[in-house]
Motif scaffolding. Structure first.
Motif, PDB file in Angstrom:
ATOM      1  N   GLU A 227       2.920   1.920  -3.324  1.00 38.15           N
ATOM      2  CA  GLU A 227       2.165   2.055  -4.342  1.00 38.15           C
ATOM      3  C   GLU A 227       1.665   3.492  -4.458  1.00 38.15           C
ATOM      4  O   GLU A 227       1.499   4.124  -5.340  1.00 38.15           O
ATOM      5  CB  GLU A 227       0.990   0.967  -4.699  1.00 38.15           C
ATOM      6  N   ALA A 228       1.445   3.771  -3.094  1.00 41.06           N
ATOM      7  CA  ALA A 228       0.866   5.145  -2.979  1.00 41.06           C
ATOM      8  C   ALA A 228       1.949   6.403  -3.201  1.00 41.06           C
ATOM      9  O   ALA A 228       1.662   7.284  -4.138  1.00 41.06           O
ATOM     10  CB  ALA A 228       0.292   5.431  -1.338  1.00 41.06           C
ATOM     11  N   SER A 229       3.128   5.865  -2.851  1.00 36.27           N
ATOM     12  CA  SER A 229       4.267   6.823  -3.032  1.00 36.27           C
ATOM     13  C   SER A 229       4.549   6.842  -4.734  1.00 36.27           C
ATOM     14  O   SER A 229       4.699   7.752  -5.424  1.00 36.27           O
ATOM     15  CB  SER A 229       5.666   6.363  -2.509  1.00 36.27           C
ATOM     16  N   GLU A 230       4.299   5.652  -5.439  1.00 37.79           N
ATOM     17  CA  GLU A 230       4.603   5.543  -6.709  1.00 37.79           C
ATOM     18  C   GLU A 230       3.638   6.447  -7.754  1.00 37.79           C
ATOM     19  O   GLU A 230       4.105   7.033  -8.726  1.00 37.79           O
ATOM     20  CB  GLU A 230       4.481   4.010  -7.316  1.00 37.79           C
ATOM     21  N   ARG A 231       2.252   6.149  -7.282  1.00 35.69           N
ATOM     22  CA  ARG A 231       1.162   7.037  -7.935  1.00 35.69           C
ATOM     23  C   ARG A 231       1.863   8.518  -7.864  1.00 35.69           C
ATOM     24  O   ARG A 231       0.899   9.576  -8.451  1.00 35.69           O
ATOM     25  CB  ARG A 231      -0.131   7.001  -7.342  1.00 35.69           C
ATOM     26  N   THR A 232       2.527   9.140  -6.923  1.00 37.54           N
ATOM     27  CA  THR A 232       2.835  10.547  -7.047  1.00 37.54           C
ATOM     28  C   THR A 232       4.308  10.791  -7.813  1.00 37.54           C
ATOM     29  O   THR A 232       4.490  12.015  -7.753  1.00 37.54           O
ATOM     30  CB  THR A 232       3.360  10.997  -5.489  1.00 37.54           C
ATOM     31  N   GLY A 233       4.679   9.918  -8.465  1.00 36.50           N
ATOM     32  CA  GLY A 233       5.741   9.893  -9.440  1.00 36.50           C
ATOM     33  C   GLY A 233       6.940   9.634  -8.936  1.00 36.50           C
ATOM     34  O   GLY A 233       8.021   9.727  -9.618  1.00 36.50           O
TER      35      GLY A 233
ATOM     36  N   ARG B 246       0.705  -1.144   0.147  1.00 33.49           N
ATOM     37  CA  ARG B 246      -0.054   0.079  -0.152  1.00 33.49           C
ATOM     38  C   ARG B 246       0.709   1.360   0.139  1.00 33.49           C
ATOM     39  O   ARG B 246       0.633   2.185  -1.037  1.00 33.49           O
ATOM     40  CB  ARG B 246      -0.736   0.022   1.224  1.00 33.49           C
TER      41      ARG B 246
END
Length: 243
Positions: free
Chosen positions: A88-94, A85
Motif C-alpha cells: 500500500e505504501a508503494s501504491e501511494r507513490t503511483g 503495509r
C-alpha cells in the motif's frame, strides 16, 4: 566464546512462567531490538500483535492445540507476515503493484522470522524465557479472525514471554558436520545415526517428559501425513496467491 555466543547456544523453550510481569519499557525495547534484524530491501514486512485480552489468549491456547502456557505467560505475541503495509505504501507513490507473488510470501515470512528471533535473543539476554508457538497455524483462519488481521497479512507463529519457573536442559543439536558442508552437498547418514544415539540418551535422562525415542523417530509424526494441508488454501485466501 563471548557472552553472545554463549547465550545463543544456551536456548531452551520455557513453558512454565512465574507471575512476575514484564515491564512495559522492556517489552518495547525487545520489539525495537527485533526491528534491528536484517530485512529484505528494508521492506520490514511484519506486524506484531501483543495479545493482552485474557479471553483471547485462552481462545488462542485452545486453537493452538491446548497449549495452556499461552494463557499463563506474562506476555503473548503473534508475529505476522505483513505485505499489506509495504504494498500500500508503494501504491501511494503511483506504483502499479503486483500482489500475490510467491517471492512476497517468502520475503514476508523470512522478515518475520528474523525479527522474532532478534526479540527472542534480546528477551533471553534480559533473563526472560520464550517459547515459539507454531500451533497457531493449526487454525490460522480463526486466529486471523480473532486478531482482525486484514488481507495480505497472516500469522506465522506466536511467542510466549515471561520469567522462567523451570530450568530445562538444553536440547542437543545435530553435529556441526551434518549441517556445515564444504563446497558441495554431501550425505550425512553417519552423523544422523550418531545424533540419534545422543538424542535417545537425552530423552531418557532429562528431568521432565522422559521418553524412549530418538531424533529420527521423533520426526515420524511430522512426515507420516500431510502437515497442515489447509495452509495453502488459507494463504491464497489471505492474498498470497503464490504466482
Amino acid at each position: 566464546m563471548n557472552d553472545v555466543i554463549k547465550l545463543l547456544k544456551s536456548h531452551r523453550s520455557i513453558r512454565k512462567f512465574s507471575d512476575r510481569p514484564i515491564p512495559k519499557e522492556l517489552l518495547l525495547e525487545l520489539i525495537q531490538a527485533g526491528q534491528g534484524a536484517a530485512t529484505s530491501s528494508h521492506v520490514q514486512a511484519y506486524t506484531v500483535i501483543h495479545v493482552k485480552d485474557q479471553a483471547n489468549r485462552e481462545q488462542i491456547a485452545e486453537l493452538a492445540g491446548g497449549q495452556g502456557y499461552i494463557a499463563t505467560c506474562a506476555d503473548f505475541l503473534v508475529f505476522c507476515a505483513d505485505m499489506k503495509r509495504p504494498t500500500e505504501a508503494s501504491e501511494r507513490t503511483g506504483a502499479n503493484v503486483v500482489r500475490g507473488m510467491t517471492e512476497q510470501l517468502l520475503v514476508a515470512t523470512v522478515d518475520t522470522a528474523l525479527m522474532a528471533q532478534n526479540v527472542a535473543v534480546a528477551a533471553e539476554s534480559e533473563g526472560l524465557g520464550i517459547c515459539y508457538i507454531g500451533g497457531i497455524r493449526n487454525n490460522p483462519q480463526e486466529v486471523s479472525d480473532l486478531l482482525r488481521l486484514p488481507k495480505h497479512v497472516y500469522p506465522v507463529f506466536g511467542m510466549c514471554l515471561g520469567y522462567p519457573e523451570q530450568e530445562p536442559e538444553v536440547k542437543p543439536r545435530l553435529p556441526v558436520e551434518a549441517v556445515l558442508k564444504e563446497d558441495y552437498y554431501t550425505e550425512d547418514c553417519e552423523q544422523v545415526e550418531a545424533f540419534d544415539t545422543t538424542m535417545q540418551a537425552y530423552y531418557q535422562a532429562r528431568s521432565s517428559s522422559n521418553k524412549d525415542t530418538d531424533w529420527s523417530r521423533n520426526l515420524k509424526p511430522l512426515f507420516d501425513n500431510k502437515l497442515r494441508p489447509h495452509m495453502r488454501d488459507f494463504l491464497i485466501k489471505r492474498g498470497f496467491e503464490m504466482k
